[in-house]
Scaffold this active site. Structure first.
Site, mmCIF file in Angstrom:
data_model
loop_
_atom_site.group_PDB
_atom_site.id
_atom_site.type_symbol
_atom_site.label_atom_id
_atom_site.label_comp_id
_atom_site.label_asym_id
_atom_site.label_seq_id
_atom_site.Cartn_x
_atom_site.Cartn_y
_atom_site.Cartn_z
ATOM 1 N N GLY A 157 47.936 45.277 94.498
ATOM 2 C CA GLY A 157 46.511 44.973 94.443
ATOM 3 C C GLY A 157 45.899 45.349 93.111
ATOM 4 O O GLY A 157 45.110 44.591 92.534
ATOM 5 N N TYR A 158 46.267 46.510 92.612
ATOM 6 C CA TYR A 158 45.752 46.976 91.326
ATOM 7 C C TYR A 158 46.197 46.046 90.200
ATOM 8 O O TYR A 158 45.392 45.649 89.350
ATOM 9 C CB TYR A 158 46.250 48.395 91.070
ATOM 10 C CG TYR A 158 45.746 49.029 89.798
ATOM 11 C CD1 TYR A 158 44.499 49.626 89.749
ATOM 12 C CD2 TYR A 158 46.532 49.048 88.648
ATOM 13 C CE1 TYR A 158 44.027 50.230 88.588
ATOM 14 C CE2 TYR A 158 46.074 49.640 87.486
ATOM 15 C CZ TYR A 158 44.831 50.235 87.451
ATOM 16 O OH TYR A 158 44.371 50.820 86.293
ATOM 17 N N ALA A 159 47.484 45.686 90.185
ATOM 18 C CA ALA A 159 47.994 44.797 89.143
ATOM 19 C C ALA A 159 47.303 43.443 89.197
ATOM 20 O O ALA A 159 46.951 42.862 88.162
ATOM 21 C CB ALA A 159 49.509 44.625 89.291
ATOM 22 N N SER A 161 44.278 42.827 90.345
ATOM 23 C CA SER A 161 42.886 42.970 89.910
ATOM 24 C C SER A 161 42.784 43.108 88.403
ATOM 25 O O SER A 161 41.888 42.530 87.774
ATOM 26 C CB SER A 161 42.239 44.174 90.604
ATOM 27 O OG SER A 161 42.768 45.405 90.137
#
Length: 253
Positions: A157-159, A161
């Site tokens: 999810g972080y990557a 975003s």
């Protein structure tokens, strides 16, 4: 004598200003002459560390609370900033991370990360950027990541975003550069903050990371300050749509 890096008379909004990279960004901008509006979900109304550092630099400080996971709160933040007069500089730094293998990454975590790291930043940039376009001047800076270029491990999810932020940076720059609004991003490398504590506390991961960094050390939050001042100042007036790594050479390895 003023220099191209002088921010005297400018007002900068910094989200995620309570600690870590956002705190360092706010302090660097204040030292360059800017008054600061600090934003965080848990920012103290008075007496915060960021307020202390900004005032020590001789600049004015305003504290605002806003939860970037709450769309209504982000819209209210935009309204509050608009009512106070559009800022000259918007630093979209607030963000979050959750670590889990992709097969175990729950929908709720995905939605939360995308809302905080990408959607809220678009909404705030759209509302403030509209005023900057009308005025014919403004600086917008996103905090991207090395994972705007790479995939990472256990942070799907972080990557996603942060890769989205790189695209958003270019998209807004393409539309707004002609109106005198510079939109760029900074991609911090491995910085010693709370977000990376788990990596630093793991001896194997810590050593693997240090071995890969040509500078031979973890970055400090203060290492991001110079790039922030550059992209917020007249020195970057012909810089549009870039994602500037500040990573000790990691991506060049």
């Amino acid at each position: 004598m003023n220099t191209p890096f002088d921010l005297t008379g400018r007002t900068a909004v910094v989200t995620g200003a309570r600690r870590g990279i956002g705190l360092a960004m706010a302090e660097a901008l204040a030292r360059a002459g800017a008054d600061i509006v600090g934003v965080s979900a848990r920012l103290e109304p008075h007496g915060s560390e960021v307020e202390r550092r900004v005032r020590a630099a001789g600049r004015r400080f305003t504290a605002l609370r806003a939860d970037l996971a709450d769309r209504a709160a982000v819209r209210q933040l935009a309204d509050d900033l608009t009512a106070a007069g559009p800022p000259d500089i918007l630093v979209n730094n607030g963000g979050t991370i959750a670590r889990a293998p992709a097969v175990e990454h729950p929908d709720e975590s995905w939605d939360h990360i995308i809302e905080v790291n990408l959607t809220s930043q678009f909404v705030l940039s759209r509302e403030i950027g509209r005023l900057m376009v009308d005025r014919g001047y403004g600086k917008i800076i996103f905090t991207a990541s090395l994972l705007s270029f790479q995939g990472g491990v256990n942070v799907a999810g972080y990557a996603a975003s942060k890769s989205g932020l790189a695209g958003l940076t270019r998209a807004l720059a393409n539309e707004w550069a002609t109106y005198g609004v510079n939109v760029n991003a900074i991609a911090p490398g491995y910085i010693a903050t709370e977000n990376t504590r788990a990596l630093r506390d793991d001896p194997d991961r810590n050593q693997a990371i240090l071995t890969r960094i040509p500078a031979g050390r973890w970055g400090q939050a203060d290492d991001i300050g110079g790039a922030t001042v550059f992209l917020a100042s007249a020195a970057s007036d012909y810089v549009n749509g870039i994602v500037l790594p500040v990573d000790g050479g990691w991506l060049g390895r």
